[in-house]
Design a protein around this motif. Structure first.
Motif, PDB file in Angstrom:
ATOM      1  N   UNK A 108       0.806  -1.228   0.000  1.00  0.00           N
ATOM      2  CA  UNK A 108       0.000   0.000   0.000  1.00  0.00           C
ATOM      3  C   UNK A 108       0.837   1.275   0.000  1.00  0.00           C
ATOM      4  N   UNK A 109       2.039   1.205   0.530  1.00  0.00           N
ATOM      5  CA  UNK A 109       2.882   2.407   0.586  1.00  0.00           C
ATOM      6  C   UNK A 109       3.343   2.851  -0.796  1.00  0.00           C
ATOM      7  N   UNK A 113      -2.034   6.156  -5.483  1.00  0.00           N
ATOM      8  CA  UNK A 113      -2.635   7.299  -4.792  1.00  0.00           C
ATOM      9  C   UNK A 113      -1.746   7.807  -3.652  1.00  0.00           C
ATOM     10  N   UNK A 114      -0.958   6.909  -3.070  1.00  0.00           N
ATOM     11  CA  UNK A 114      -0.036   7.338  -2.007  1.00  0.00           C
ATOM     12  C   UNK A 114       1.127   8.122  -2.615  1.00  0.00           C
ATOM     13  N   UNK A 117       0.009  11.527  -3.528  1.00  0.00           N
ATOM     14  CA  UNK A 117      -0.075  12.406  -2.356  1.00  0.00           C
ATOM     15  C   UNK A 117       1.309  12.950  -1.989  1.00  0.00           C
ATOM     16  N   UNK A 118       2.313  12.077  -2.031  1.00  0.00           N
ATOM     17  CA  UNK A 118       3.678  12.518  -1.710  1.00  0.00           C
ATOM     18  C   UNK A 118       4.131  13.615  -2.666  1.00  0.00           C
ATOM     19  N   UNK A 122       2.620  16.823  -0.658  1.00  0.00           N
ATOM     20  CA  UNK A 122       3.818  17.034   0.155  1.00  0.00           C
ATOM     21  C   UNK A 122       5.001  17.548  -0.665  1.00  0.00           C
ATOM     22  N   UNK A 124       7.033  16.281  -2.759  1.00  0.00           N
ATOM     23  CA  UNK A 124       8.262  15.484  -2.759  1.00  0.00           C
ATOM     24  C   UNK A 124       8.790  15.297  -4.185  1.00  0.00           C
ATOM     25  N   UNK A 132      11.404   6.435  -1.107  1.00  0.00           N
ATOM     26  CA  UNK A 132      10.232   5.961  -0.353  1.00  0.00           C
ATOM     27  C   UNK A 132       9.804   4.588  -0.862  1.00  0.00           C
TER      28      UNK A 132
END
Lengths: 217, 217
Positions: A108-109, A113-114, A117-118, A122, A124, A132
């Protein structure tokens, strides 16, 4: 049955392996996660799976099942042989734990979608996102390395749900440049999976939608 | 059996609920996730669970099982009544899907080690981390809201694995200020869970290690 699929989705790849191992035929619809802002976020697909994730399995009566591991348990009930969950409860718990160490704690990480978001919320960089991805992919490999006992599949002479989750995770990890050198157990299992016809048939590179691949999630 | 437990861990909380529902007695060891840099990262615990996560369940012969959902499936085999996985394969798949929508797609994003990475490697502020927690917690609630059909538990007159995962997720979401207002199905289920003795016994506030609580993961 109809599988909503995407070649590079680790979760869809798991279900493809399980279907191939059990010899259960399905039709497929391809949900391109990058095209048109993501076909998984469009109303036609959200009507099937409100979570907007692949895979989903639509049964002949229109029932839609979601979540790869829930679908695999359903397939296990529908078509018990070959077993993907060992009959012995302790062996079953070990196979499930290895599967969940990937499906809950690693995969999941790195989900689209994660990662979005980063990048978007954020701010990144590409480099930070790659680090990551590698960090969590590696932790997943470490966890599985300690759990499995190749025989020659993760726990048994035949594949279990652990192998069904591990092969896609290895594909993901290698795609983002994670070396398998520190993980001899995983290298051994990955090698036998790579020779197995069901794992070959389910491989992302063998899917019809792979031809359309752009750079991708 | 011996449960390695931490009062605020959602995953441990799930296992406590399952044990209480099934009336399976266990001894407990408390693994404080914040004390001394994290007791879960110390050699004594890593020898039990190399993943360094709670919960773990040690059987009387020394076998250690990890991963909350794998442990719950083991308990289901050990003590089939009351059932937490519906007998009907489609109902089982739905209950498992709701559980996995939390356990895979929501909970891991708020895990201590993920939050630590955001803070330490990515230099994110307390505010950004709180937004991150709320974002993924809310997506998990949205997913479950669309999947469940309160009856009055998520799918049945009795709790299933979906309820076992939902109650801890609601606790987590509320702890970080996520409102349940948009989720009437979840509010209904949360209310019946709050009245159920097994859910009450498993609640973080009712645990011996809660008394020692500091600000926490």
């Amino acid at each position: 049955m109809l599988l909503y699929d995407y070649f590079r989705s680790s979760a869809a790849y798991r279900v493809r392996i399980a279907l191939a191992l059990k010899g259960v035929p399905v039709e497929r619809r391809f949900v391109h996660l990058l095209r048109d802002g993501g076909e998984q976020k469009q109303p036609a697909y959200l009507a099937k799976n409100p979570q907007g994730l692949v895979p989903a399995l639509e049964l002949d009566d229109g029932t839609v099942l979601t979540q790869s591991l829930a679908i695999i348990d359903y397939l296990e009930a529908l078509q018990p042989e070959p077993r993907l969950i060992p009959a012995d409860p302790i062996r079953a718990a070990r196979a499930r734990a290895a599967a969940l160490a990937i499906a809950c704690d690693a995969h999941p990480l790195g989900n689209l979608r994660v990662v979005s978001y980063l990048q978007q919320q954020l701010g990144q960089s590409e480099r930070a996102v790659l680090d990551w991805r590698r960090h969590w992919a590696s932790l997943g490999l470490e966890a599985v390395e300690a759990l499995i006992r190749p025989a020659p599949f993760c726990f048994c002479v035949t594949p279990t749900i652990a192998d069904v989750c591990l092969a896609p995770h290895v594909f993901y990890a290698e795609r983002f440049g994670v070396s398998l050198d520190p993980y001899p157990n995983i290298r051994a299992v990955a090698a036998v999976c790579a020779e197995h016809p069901a794992f070959q048939a389910a491989h992302p590179a063998a899917q019809p939608d792979a031809a359309e691949a752009a750079a991708g999630p």
